[in-house]
Design an enzyme around this catalytic site. Structure first.
Site: not given
Ligand SMILES: Cc1ncc(COP(=O)(O)O)c(C=O)c1O
Length: 357
Positions: A101, A103-105, A107
């Site tokens: 997403a 705000q992916s942690n 990524a």
């Protein structure tokens, strides 16, 4: 750390040779021998939350600090990435493509892991949360992705797969060798990262002389939970594992993903023994992924002020709210000790500041 398995209480028949018993041990804990690219600071602490326990008048609460893994503000993906990055390098790949997403942690942690390993990082990020925060598409994790040198492609959720096929082909045309990491790093290899967590936790339980009745954590792409369900019994910890669903509208989807992942881990790495039962709790999901509940926001504030520990509004805050509620309901009264696995996610606090002031 993983090589010191002395706490494994294996029941091996006396007639068995040392070599045979070593083989059994290996087949229970394959993560010990697989290559890992060093990214984290291990072991993460197991810390007691005495003030929260006193406030709730409940069992001893322990927190396993996987928010402190040490890689670009930490989080649960560091354990998975140690295996995945080692695999990418072993396959002579020079580029990682991953998904998440906005705000992916995952990524963000992948961007950091790639920077450390000298790999190019291509992120395919989707608008999975309807946010009207002015910095949602540039701050929080996205700011860090940019700082860490990742290339970010923002696409609609339904287009992500086709886009990844095109991107892979484009990169290959340029002579690059891409390595695909699924969302959350939750391939069977990535999920093995939570075998290493199980192993650390077993050691820490021996040191503190505790036997936790339940381990509770935020669950979404299934890798953390599947890794624990396979890993904990392999190191003779048989605590209940309660995954708090934060992503799937239908919790059966998460249950089925966990089951599939446990089966593939067992098949891929010839892991013997039964995984622990799958337990997914949907009661703390609220209105959807990325939408914090009031209980989650209250829990984040409580822990910040009571213990000086930060949680996030998308994942770990919902697990914390679940822990508080389960204790308040008396559902954990039978346990002397309970463990909350803090999976990280705090960079998202900055794009939820309007809800936390
Ligand atoms: C902070 C945080 N906690 C928990 C999870 C859930 O872990 P898993 O995807 O392995 O279920 C994630 C996944 O993105 C996460 O970022």
């Amino acid at each position: 750390m993983a090589a010191s398995n002395t706490f494994h209480a294996l029941t091996v028949p006396l007639s068995m040779s040392e070599k045979e018993s070593e083989q059994i041990e290996k087949s229970k804990t394959p993560w010990v021998d697989l290559p890992r690219y060093p990214l984290g600071h291990w072991p993460t602490p197991l810390q007691q939350l005495k003030k929260l326990s006193a406030e709730l008048q409940g069992p001893n609460i322990w927190i396993k600090r996987d928010d402190c893994t040490g890689l670009a503000l930490g989080g649960n993906k560091t354990r998975k990435l140690e295996f995945l990055i080692a695999d990418a390098l072993a396959k002579n790949c020079d580029t990682v493509i991953t998904f998440g997403a906005l705000q992916s942690n995952h990524a963000r942690q992948t961007a950091a892991a790639c920077a450390a390993a000298g790999l190019d990082c291509q992120q395919i990020l989707t608008r999975s949360v309807a946010s009207d925060h002015p910095s949602y598409e540039s701050g929080g994790n996205l700011l860090l992705d940019n700082l860490l040198g990742a290339t970010t492609h923002i696409v609609e959720l339904q287009d992500a797969k086709d886009f990844s096929v095109e991107l892979t082909a484009d990169l290959e045309k340029q002579g690059k060798h891409p390595y695909l990491i699924p969302a959350g790093g939750s391939s069977p290899l990535g999920a093995l990262g939570y075998g290493t967590c199980a192993e650390e936790l077993a050691q820490q339980c021996v040191e503190h002389n505790i036997n936790p009745g339940v381990l509770i954590h935020a669950s979404s792409s299934a890798g953390t939970q599947a890794g624990l369900l396979v890993g904990l019994p392999a190191v003779d910890l048989h605590s209940r594992v309660m995954g708090i669903n934060v992503y799937h509208e239908d919790p059966d989807r998460l249950r089925s993903n966990i089951k599939t992942l446990c089966t593939s881990m067992q098949a891929s790495f010839e892991i013997t023994g039964q995984p622990l039962p799958i337990e997914v709790n949907h009661a703390y999901f609220g209105e959807g992924y990325g939408i914090p509940t009031q209980e989650c926001l209250d829990a984040i504030r409580t822990l910040a002020r009571l213990e000086g520990i930060l949680f996030d509004p998308v994942y770990s805050g919902k697990a914390l709210a679940a822990l508080i509620d389960q204790i308040t309901l008396g559902n954990f009264d039978d346990y002397e000790d309970v463990v909350l696995l803090h999976t990280g996610g705090t960079p998202a606090l900055w794009v939820y500041d309007h809800l936390l002031r």
